[in-house]
Design a protein around this motif. Structure first.
Motif, PDB file in Angstrom:
ATOM      1  N   THR A 102       0.819  -1.213   0.000  1.00 44.97           N
ATOM      2  CA  THR A 102       0.000   0.000   0.000  1.00 44.97           C
ATOM      3  C   THR A 102       0.851   1.259   0.000  1.00 44.97           C
ATOM      4  N   ALA A 103       2.126   1.118   0.265  1.00 49.25           N
ATOM      5  CA  ALA A 103       3.010   2.288   0.301  1.00 49.25           C
ATOM      6  C   ALA A 103       4.338   1.926  -0.347  1.00 49.25           C
ATOM      7  N   PRO A 104       4.333   1.745  -1.655  1.00 51.33           N
ATOM      8  CA  PRO A 104       5.582   1.341  -2.319  1.00 51.33           C
ATOM      9  C   PRO A 104       6.634   2.440  -2.227  1.00 51.33           C
ATOM     10  N   VAL A 105       7.856   2.000  -2.236  1.00 51.83           N
ATOM     11  CA  VAL A 105       8.981   2.938  -2.201  1.00 51.83           C
ATOM     12  C   VAL A 105       9.294   3.355  -3.634  1.00 51.83           C
ATOM     13  N   SER A 106       9.670   4.608  -3.796  1.00 52.22           N
ATOM     14  CA  SER A 106       9.942   5.132  -5.138  1.00 52.22           C
ATOM     15  C   SER A 106      11.418   5.438  -5.313  1.00 52.22           C
ATOM     16  N   MET A 107      11.896   5.135  -6.504  1.00 54.61           N
ATOM     17  CA  MET A 107      13.259   5.525  -6.871  1.00 54.61           C
ATOM     18  C   MET A 107      13.262   7.023  -7.164  1.00 54.61           C
ATOM     19  N   THR A 108      14.174   7.736  -6.560  1.00 46.29           N
ATOM     20  CA  THR A 108      14.187   9.189  -6.734  1.00 46.29           C
ATOM     21  C   THR A 108      15.438   9.690  -7.453  1.00 46.29           C
ATOM     22  N   ALA A 109      16.499   8.907  -7.459  1.00 41.27           N
ATOM     23  CA  ALA A 109      17.725   9.372  -8.115  1.00 41.27           C
ATOM     24  C   ALA A 109      18.584   8.169  -8.480  1.00 41.27           C
ATOM     25  N   ALA A 110      19.420   8.365  -9.467  1.00 42.33           N
ATOM     26  CA  ALA A 110      20.424   7.363  -9.829  1.00 42.33           C
ATOM     27  C   ALA A 110      21.644   8.129 -10.312  1.00 42.33           C
ATOM     28  N   ARG A 111      22.804   7.590 -10.049  1.00 44.80           N
ATOM     29  CA  ARG A 111      24.018   8.278 -10.483  1.00 44.80           C
ATOM     30  C   ARG A 111      25.178   7.300 -10.552  1.00 44.80           C
ATOM     31  N   VAL A 112      26.190   7.722 -11.242  1.00 46.22           N
ATOM     32  CA  VAL A 112      27.411   6.929 -11.338  1.00 46.22           C
ATOM     33  C   VAL A 112      28.566   7.765 -10.828  1.00 46.22           C
ATOM     34  N   GLY A 113      29.598   7.099 -10.425  1.00 47.33           N
ATOM     35  CA  GLY A 113      30.778   7.804  -9.947  1.00 47.33           C
ATOM     36  C   GLY A 113      31.982   6.889 -10.004  1.00 47.33           C
ATOM     37  N   THR A 114      33.136   7.454  -9.800  1.00 50.85           N
ATOM     38  CA  THR A 114      34.346   6.639  -9.809  1.00 50.85           C
ATOM     39  C   THR A 114      35.258   7.086  -8.682  1.00 50.85           C
ATOM     40  N   ALA A 115      36.011   6.163  -8.168  1.00 48.00           N
ATOM     41  CA  ALA A 115      36.960   6.440  -7.091  1.00 48.00           C
ATOM     42  C   ALA A 115      38.134   5.490  -7.268  1.00 48.00           C
ATOM     43  N   ALA A 116      39.141   5.650  -6.433  1.00 45.69           N
ATOM     44  CA  ALA A 116      40.323   4.796  -6.548  1.00 45.69           C
ATOM     45  C   ALA A 116      39.937   3.348  -6.284  1.00 45.69           C
ATOM     46  N   GLY A 117      40.063   2.500  -7.269  1.00 42.20           N
ATOM     47  CA  GLY A 117      39.839   1.072  -7.087  1.00 42.20           C
ATOM     48  C   GLY A 117      38.464   0.579  -7.502  1.00 42.20           C
ATOM     49  N   TYR A 118      37.491   1.469  -7.630  1.00 42.34           N
ATOM     50  CA  TYR A 118      36.158   0.977  -8.000  1.00 42.34           C
ATOM     51  C   TYR A 118      35.361   2.070  -8.704  1.00 42.34           C
ATOM     52  N   ASP A 119      34.392   1.633  -9.489  1.00 41.31           N
ATOM     53  CA  ASP A 119      33.387   2.516 -10.073  1.00 41.31           C
ATOM     54  C   ASP A 119      32.076   2.218  -9.370  1.00 41.31           C
ATOM     55  N   ARG A 120      31.254   3.227  -9.240  1.00 42.04           N
ATOM     56  CA  ARG A 120      30.075   3.070  -8.389  1.00 42.04           C
ATOM     57  C   ARG A 120      28.799   3.432  -9.130  1.00 42.04           C
ATOM     58  N   PHE A 121      27.772   2.650  -8.866  1.00 39.02           N
ATOM     59  CA  PHE A 121      26.430   2.949  -9.337  1.00 39.02           C
ATOM     60  C   PHE A 121      25.514   3.006  -8.120  1.00 39.02           C
ATOM     61  N   VAL A 122      24.739   4.062  -8.032  1.00 37.67           N
ATOM     62  CA  VAL A 122      23.905   4.299  -6.852  1.00 37.67           C
ATOM     63  C   VAL A 122      22.461   4.538  -7.283  1.00 37.67           C
ATOM     64  N   ILE A 123      21.541   3.865  -6.605  1.00 35.77           N
ATOM     65  CA  ILE A 123      20.116   4.138  -6.789  1.00 35.77           C
ATOM     66  C   ILE A 123      19.569   4.629  -5.449  1.00 35.77           C
TER      67      ILE A 123
END
Lengths: 189, 249
Positions: free
Chosen positions: B122-143
């Motif tokens: 009755t109260a689903p969660v909504s995706m509000t943002a997504a982004r990518v990024g990079t740092a030493a040793g890894y690349d990141r994907f965030v929702i």
């Protein structure tokens, strides 16, 4: 040939009210239609609304679509263009939106940096900016002819202008980006 | 010049949200075309003419319908309304307890990872943002979500080709292999207005694309370089799902 026959059959079924057939016709066009709408309108939300309205109108007018040598694709894109033009004419209080503040990146863990999808080579950014600075009709002409790869006749159909007007508009827009460009380079087929 | 302009438009425009097709299907479901509406209108006009001609006799005689009322056809199974996404599946088994999620800093793994919380229907969660990024040793994907991260599964795929939900279209992303991120009841439509296709061309993460938002299941496909493992975990404040892709040495 097989694909064309499948399109004709889907079109025939859709005219008789077959929603699945219409869905099969429309699905491949959502990507170009949405991109086209974003070329003409500001923001994804307005573009989505325009494509939705265009789809509803196309469905309701499908029985009147006879082809007449023009495929479903340019016909539907013409409906999208018309819907975008109507959206731009709406009163300002219906389209004005508050600016969305940028969100900060995740603070932890690590030090990721947000990346814009438009973060590309400088010359491509310059060209994109130059295109963005064109008049809407010029931008539309370039998008139809170069990005969607529509023929002159199809581009003219979508813009609802004579073929000669479409040709001059495309060439004029191209020369605004690169003044020295030759017509043969613009209309290379 | 043609290629330059094409690339410029490809960069400056974005693919539509996958749920756009579903929204259109929901609006069209049961809506008659002009073709199907026309016989109805003609029949109404014919019936009206009969009434005029017959005058009062028409009131006395048994009335004969000249047209058939079109029952509202149920939408095809592929044409579900957004509300259908909230309908709980009958007799669904109780969800198994989620396995522990590796915290940031734990080693990378090539095994499938799942976790998250089952959001109330009755109260689903909504995706509000997504982004990518990079740092030493890894690349990141965030929702990012507006509530606790919903139930998710993250698994490596042998190729960066994904099937777009709803349309069934095959999407081949940049990179040599893929990662499928599947989230249940964490829809991004219409809450998410950001890009649906990132092409950062990082050392490990080449592309992230929203490949589906259909019937309550949201899917992102990641195109990555080969031989990479993942580190998957959640963070709060705001709630987000984080996928780190190990960079090549």
């Amino acid at each position: 040939m097989g694909v064309l026959m499948a399109v004709d059959r889907a079109l025939s079924d859709a005219r008789r009210g077959d929603e699945d057939a219409f869905d099969a016709l429309l699905s491949p066009l959502l990507d170009p239609a949405f991109r086209l709408a974003t070329v003409m309108l500001d923001g994804r939300s307005d573009a989505e609304d325009a494509v939705q309205e265009a789809a509803v109108k196309a469905w309701s007018r499908l029985a009147g679509f006879r082809g007449d040598g023009v495929g479903f694709r340019p016909w539907f894109l013409a409906v999208v263009v018309n819907e975008c033009r109507m959206a731009r004419r709406r009163p300002w209080w219906r389209v004005i939106r508050l600016a969305q503040p940028e969100r900060a990146g995740d603070a932890a863990p690590g030090s990721e940096r947000d990346v814009s999808p438009g973060d590309v080579a400088a010359e491509r950014v310059d060209l994109a900016r130059a295109i963005a600075g064109l008049a809407e009709e010029d931008r539309l002409a370039l998008f139809l002819h170069f990005y969607l790869d529509l023929s002159l006749a199809e581009s003219a159909r979508v813009m609802r202008v004579p073929v000669a007007t479409a040709k001059s508009r495309i060439y004029r827009a191209a020369r605004r980006l690169r003044p020295a460009v030759a017509a043969e380079e613009v209309f290379d087929r | 010049m043609r290629d330059d302009i094409r690339r410029a438009f490809a960069d400056s425009t974005q693919a539509p949200h996958p749920a756009l097709g579903n929204a259109i299907r929901a609006r069209l479901a049961g809506r008659p075309t002009v073709h199907s509406a026309r016989p109805l209108a003609l029949a109404v006009a014919a019936a009206a003419a009969l009434v005029i001609v017959a005058g009062g006799l028409a009131l006395l005689a048994p009335r004969q319908e000249r047209f058939e009322a079109r029952p509202a056809a149920p939408p095809p199974s592929a044409l579900r309304s957004p509300a259908a996404e909230l309908t709980p599946a009958p007799a669904s088994p109780a969800p198994a307890p989620a396995p522990p999620i590796p915290a940031a800093g734990q080693p990378y793994s090539c095994d499938a990872t799942s976790g998250g919380q089952a959001a109330p229907l009755t109260a689903p969660v909504s995706m509000t943002a997504a982004r990518v990024g990079t740092a030493a040793g890894y690349d990141r994907f965030v929702i990012e979500y507006d509530g606790p991260v919903p139930v998710f599964q993250v698994s490596l795929r042998g190729s960066p080709t994904f099937t777009q939900d709803g349309s069934g279209r095959q999407l081949t992303l940049q990179g040599e292999t893929g990662v499928l991120v599947r989230i249940e009841h964490g829809t991004g439509y219409p809450s998410y207005r950001g890009p649906v296709d990132f092409t950062p061309a990082y050392p490990a993460l080449k592309e992230a694309r929203l490949t589906g938002d259909f019937e309550g299941v949201t899917q992102w496909g990641l195109g990555i370089s080969s031989g990479r493992c993942l580190r998957v975990f959640t963070l709060t404040g705001p709630d987000r799902l984080v996928i780190d892709v190990q960079q090549p040495d």
